[in-house]
Scaffold this motif. Sequence first.
Motif, PDB file in Angstrom:
ATOM      1  N   GLN A  47       0.841  -1.222   0.000  1.00  0.00           N
ATOM      2  CA  GLN A  47       0.000   0.000   0.000  1.00  0.00           C
ATOM      3  C   GLN A  47       0.862   1.252   0.000  1.00  0.00           C
ATOM      4  N   ILE A  48       1.933   1.211   0.795  1.00  0.00           N
ATOM      5  CA  ILE A  48       2.822   2.391   0.856  1.00  0.00           C
ATOM      6  C   ILE A  48       3.435   2.640  -0.529  1.00  0.00           C
ATOM      7  N   VAL A  49       3.847   1.546  -1.173  1.00  0.00           N
ATOM      8  CA  VAL A  49       4.490   1.681  -2.491  1.00  0.00           C
ATOM      9  C   VAL A  49       3.483   2.218  -3.516  1.00  0.00           C
ATOM     10  N   VAL A  50       2.270   1.665  -3.504  1.00  0.00           N
ATOM     11  CA  VAL A  50       1.253   2.115  -4.473  1.00  0.00           C
ATOM     12  C   VAL A  50       0.923   3.592  -4.224  1.00  0.00           C
ATOM     13  N   ALA A  51       0.797   3.956  -2.933  1.00  0.00           N
ATOM     14  CA  ALA A  51       0.483   5.364  -2.610  1.00  0.00           C
ATOM     15  C   ALA A  51       1.614   6.289  -3.056  1.00  0.00           C
ATOM     16  N   SER A  52       2.823   5.759  -3.176  1.00  0.00           N
ATOM     17  CA  SER A  52       3.969   6.579  -3.615  1.00  0.00           C
ATOM     18  C   SER A  52       4.196   6.454  -5.114  1.00  0.00           C
ATOM     19  N   GLN A  53       3.193   5.903  -5.828  1.00  0.00           N
ATOM     20  CA  GLN A  53       3.282   5.675  -7.287  1.00  0.00           C
ATOM     21  C   GLN A  53       4.493   4.820  -7.664  1.00  0.00           C
ATOM     22  N   GLY A  54       4.801   3.864  -6.783  1.00  0.00           N
ATOM     23  CA  GLY A  54       5.952   3.004  -7.040  1.00  0.00           C
ATOM     24  C   GLY A  54       5.597   1.796  -7.885  1.00  0.00           C
ATOM     25  N   LYS A  55       6.613   1.015  -8.163  1.00  0.00           N
ATOM     26  CA  LYS A  55       6.428  -0.176  -9.012  1.00  0.00           C
ATOM     27  C   LYS A  55       7.028  -1.406  -8.344  1.00  0.00           C
ATOM     28  N   PHE A  56       6.596  -2.568  -8.843  1.00  0.00           N
ATOM     29  CA  PHE A  56       7.102  -3.842  -8.339  1.00  0.00           C
ATOM     30  C   PHE A  56       7.752  -4.604  -9.491  1.00  0.00           C
ATOM     31  N   TYR A  57       8.499  -5.644  -9.104  1.00  0.00           N
ATOM     32  CA  TYR A  57       9.291  -6.400 -10.073  1.00  0.00           C
ATOM     33  C   TYR A  57       8.909  -7.874  -9.915  1.00  0.00           C
ATOM     34  N   PHE A  58       8.330  -8.449 -10.970  1.00  0.00           N
ATOM     35  CA  PHE A  58       7.741  -9.781 -10.825  1.00  0.00           C
ATOM     36  C   PHE A  58       8.776 -10.887 -10.578  1.00  0.00           C
TER      37      PHE A  58
END
Length: 478
Positions: free
Chosen positions: A415-426
């Motif tokens: 949630q913190i990452v999404v709120a910071s417009q961040g991305k993930f790596y599959f």
Amino acid sequence: MTLALSNAALQMLHAWGENTRARSYVHRPTTAAGLQAVFALAQHTGLSIALRGAGQSYGDAALNSEQIVVCLAQMNRITHWSPANGVVELEPGVTLAQLWRHCIGDGWWPPVVSGTMFTSVGGCAAMNIHGKNNWQAGNFAQHILEFTAVLPAGNIVRCSATENSDLFHAIPGSFGMLGCITALRLQLKRIHTGLVSVSALAAPNLRTMLQLLDENKSSSDYVVGWIDAAAGGAGLGRGQVHAATYYAPPFAAAHAQSLQLQHQDLPARIFGVFPAHYAWLGLRLANNAPTLRLVNALKYLSARLQHGRTYLQSLAAFNFLLDYVPDWKRAYRPGGLVQHQSFIAKENALAAYQQLLQACQDARLLPTLAVLKRHKPDSQYAVSYCPDGYSLALDFSAHARTRHRLATLLAQLDQIVVASQGKFYFAKDSALHPAAARASLGAAALRNLTVLKQRCDPENLLQSNLSRRLLPELHAPE
Ligand SMILES: Cc1cc2nc3c(=O)[nH]c(=O)nc-3n(C[C@H](O)[C@H](O)[C@H](O)COP(=O)(O)OP(=O)(O)OC[C@H]3O[C@@H](n4cnc5c(N)ncnc54)[C@H](O)[C@@H]3O)c2cc1C
């Protein structure tokens, strides 16, 4: 060539992090024709196929429960090597270890490598991996001159900047969903010695850590930050930065022996004493909060004492530090380990990473490893995950007794990452939810990937546990 489904091929495969596993019909083609036969088998039986390189993804990216897995490890020939210009042609199952060992003696090195040398070049391309030099060298695919892929319908496409250029920018990074890379032509990096010159810098908090990564960008080829995730308060995010440059002294010939394999081999003993082969036992004993706190505090103390020290290290030792302890994931058995890696633009990174580290401390779940890297955008690819910013990778034990608390914490971190417009790596993921995965990809990229999927794989043959978990819409478009 006609294949049949055989129970003899049923095999249990594990995620690298050993946090999940799946039984599958495993096929190991040795040629593109053998691979086409497996695609025909899937069409005939109605089963799906997951592609698998060396199986070094932390989670379920190369698993496919009760379906087919095509393991490419036996397509592992280096078919052409040109020491004059550093161009190499190879099959997808060649590992980075095989590659650098083949080329280093001639003064060339893979320009982008993962933290382990046991990944395959096909897997590195399919995830478009990044190294500790990402802000400068970009992702793995930036160094591919050309590749060939077999699409699920059986047709073979050659892709380069000028031929099928849309697929040239779509198949790399698309986690094995569009086609199987069967041959690559790569440009390697010229090196003059087999050494890097490393500067070790202590950072008393996260702000300084990020600043040091940035300040050393222009003068270094690699930068990486190792965080003491146990430190709180004013020391939140403290740790050590390593900034390294390819060592190219005026009299490089004096260091010619550093290009020889025996100079690059990782030591058989840790600190010259403990056999590396059993070192995972030590890590296992240290895998508890009080010891982790102590080890982190001692490491930080040593970082302060070493501040400003510069030393030479072999390229293999610097890049593949994690391989010093063979099979170190055994320290996490029986639950395995999970990594949470998030990518955040530079404007939002400090606040977001402070929140992530604080959330781990509040949940009393200490990451066993916390690593910061600097990145540049990879938006030329259909699936992109790197911003002009940083990434933070956090490793956690997945003990049965803390599994529930860990799931809650990981969801909070997401949630913190999404709120910071961040991305993930599959490649690293094991626990993401579809909403966070969609937010990471972005609606336009997901639409584009769905269109590409329908074009390259209209029968939806290429699937994995990860793709069904995170992006079910890819397999069931409206
Ligand atoms: C200790 C460790 C450190 C790591 N450090 C880093 C790092 O620093 N940076 C980083 O970016 N990653 C890192 N990784 C992750 C790793 O680089 C990626 O997961 C990489 O994809 C693994 O390669 P593989 O050959 O094992 O692929 P696999 O894990 O077997 O497969 C990965 C994906 O690629 C697809 N695939 C495999 N081969 C092909 C092919 N020929 N054609 C099309 N699709 C294919 C699979 O379907 C799957 O989706 C690390 C992993 C470990 C275990």
